[in-house]
Design a protein around this motif. Structure first.
Motif, PDB file in Angstrom:
ATOM      1  N   TYR A 205      44.570 -32.312 -55.532  1.00 32.78           N
ATOM      2  CA  TYR A 205      44.291 -31.138 -54.689  1.00 32.78           C
ATOM      3  C   TYR A 205      45.067 -29.916 -55.195  1.00 32.78           C
ATOM      4  O   TYR A 205      44.507 -28.819 -55.343  1.00 32.78           O
ATOM      5  N   SER A 211      38.239 -30.107 -53.698  1.00 29.71           N
ATOM      6  CA  SER A 211      38.620 -29.799 -52.321  1.00 29.71           C
ATOM      7  C   SER A 211      39.078 -31.070 -51.611  1.00 29.71           C
ATOM      8  O   SER A 211      38.769 -32.186 -52.059  1.00 29.71           O
ATOM      9  N   GLU A 213      37.926 -32.331 -48.927  1.00 30.51           N
ATOM     10  CA  GLU A 213      36.722 -33.075 -48.522  1.00 30.51           C
ATOM     11  C   GLU A 213      36.159 -33.892 -49.676  1.00 30.51           C
ATOM     12  O   GLU A 213      35.791 -35.062 -49.501  1.00 30.51           O
ATOM     13  N   ASP A 214      36.088 -33.280 -50.870  1.00 29.79           N
ATOM     14  CA  ASP A 214      35.513 -33.981 -52.014  1.00 29.79           C
ATOM     15  C   ASP A 214      36.437 -35.085 -52.538  1.00 29.79           C
ATOM     16  O   ASP A 214      35.970 -36.137 -52.967  1.00 29.79           O
ATOM     17  N   ASP A 216      38.492 -36.862 -50.695  1.00 27.69           N
ATOM     18  CA  ASP A 216      38.385 -37.969 -49.745  1.00 27.69           C
ATOM     19  C   ASP A 216      37.050 -38.688 -49.857  1.00 27.69           C
ATOM     20  O   ASP A 216      36.990 -39.926 -49.825  1.00 27.69           O
ATOM     21  N   GLU A 217      35.979 -37.919 -50.007  1.00 24.05           N
ATOM     22  CA  GLU A 217      34.655 -38.548 -50.119  1.00 24.05           C
ATOM     23  C   GLU A 217      34.566 -39.377 -51.402  1.00 24.05           C
ATOM     24  O   GLU A 217      34.002 -40.481 -51.412  1.00 24.05           O
ATOM     25  N   ALA A 231      42.881 -37.123 -45.470  1.00 22.04           N
ATOM     26  CA  ALA A 231      42.623 -37.229 -44.028  1.00 22.04           C
ATOM     27  C   ALA A 231      43.620 -38.168 -43.378  1.00 22.04           C
ATOM     28  O   ALA A 231      44.061 -37.946 -42.242  1.00 22.04           O
ATOM     29  N   TYR A 281      43.055 -30.370 -43.546  1.00 24.15           N
ATOM     30  CA  TYR A 281      41.835 -30.000 -42.834  1.00 24.15           C
ATOM     31  C   TYR A 281      42.203 -29.114 -41.647  1.00 24.15           C
ATOM     32  O   TYR A 281      43.330 -29.156 -41.166  1.00 24.15           O
TER      33      TYR A 281
END
Length: 283
Positions: A205, A211, A213-214, A216-217, A231, A281
């Motif tokens: 990061y 990002s 989000e990306d 974590d996904e 998260a 977040y």
């Protein structure tokens, strides 16, 4: 030794969760903290969580009230004299924990087991504040305690095999799967392995590679994780995570566990994850 009356010190997310778990499994349990305000807040959260289960049809109203009736909320540490196992879930601070264990040692019966939910601090150092190091043990529940199946059982240098066996049996009575370390180990198993993973996710990061989000996904889809590492840091709390990593780094002297500067900066700015509404977040 069979545990009949557990006692929980600390009514934060973890302590309240352990108290609820005990009550759900039929134990009469006392949960205490230092102020009525903290206790009432925890009591309200437990009731709200159980109410949601009633709304979803997972339990009945009578079952909810039965669980609540088995939790005695208090600010009186002296009530520990009636218990046979204490689970301490207070602040992740060695001085605080040693003071709590010193008091518990003078209050509790000689045969009472004193367990700490610490994820990074030394069980032996905590036990040194007592006259019963053979009965001091680490019992690391995972958040949320009512759902997560694992309980790490962590030895101190002088923890007896009998104490290990009793702690494992108690964890099993709560519907958990206990896994015991073969020797004392800062952070046990899971937190130590995750520490390196967390630091690497934060580095990815910080370097602007992706990002939150990306990241974590990608970790959920590519590594099969149920929750992304960033998260999870937010859920734990960045301040709590920082304290754990500082302890690990101090104990292990390994650069893999050195807290990233971005974490220090975020904590200093009050970005503490879910509890502040902002971390990696925004909630």
């Amino acid at each position: 030794m069979d545990i009949k009356k557990p006692f929980v010190v600390g009514a934060g997310i973890m302590g309240a969760g352990v108290g609820q778990l005990c009550a759900q499994q039929g134990y009469e349990v006392t949960v205490i903290d230092i102020s009525e305000e903290i206790v009432e807040k925890a009591k309200g959260k437990v009731r709200a969580g159980l109410s949601r289960r009633v709304e979803k049809g997972k339990i009945t109203q009578d079952e909810m009230e039965s669980v609540l009736s088995r939790i005695n909320w208090s600010t009186d540490l002296d009530l520990a004299k009636e218990c046979d196992l204490v689970v301490e879930a207070a602040s992740e601070n060695l001085g605080v924990k040693k003071e709590v264990f010193k008091k518990l040692d003078s209050i509790c019966l000689p045969e009472t087991i004193l367990a700490t939910n610490t994820t990074a601090l030394s069980v032996s150092e905590i036990a040194s504040a007592t006259s019963r190091p053979d009965k001091v043990i680490g019992m690391h529940f995972f958040n949320p305690a009512v759902i997560m199946k694992l309980v790490e059982i962590i030895r101190g240098e002088k923890t007896s095999d009998e104490t290990i066996a009793t702690a494992k049996k108690f964890a099993e009575s709560l519907g958990k799967i206990p896994i015991a370390t073969a020797k004392e180990a800062p952070a046990g198993i899971v937190s130590r392995v995750l520490g390196g993973l967390f630091n690497e996710a934060v580095a990815v990061y910080s370097e602007g590679i992706a990002s939150p989000e990306d990241i974590d996904e990608a970790m959920k889809l590519g590594a099969g994780l149920p929750m992304g590492p960033l998260a999870l840091i937010d859920m734990i709390g960045l301040d709590i995570h920082l304290a754990k990593m500082e302890t690990l780094y101090e104990k292990l002297k390994d650069e893999r566990y050195k807290p990233p500067e971005v974490i220090r900066k975020m904590v200093a700015e009050g970005k503490l994850g879910k509890k502040s509404g902002e971390g990696f977040y925004k909630y």
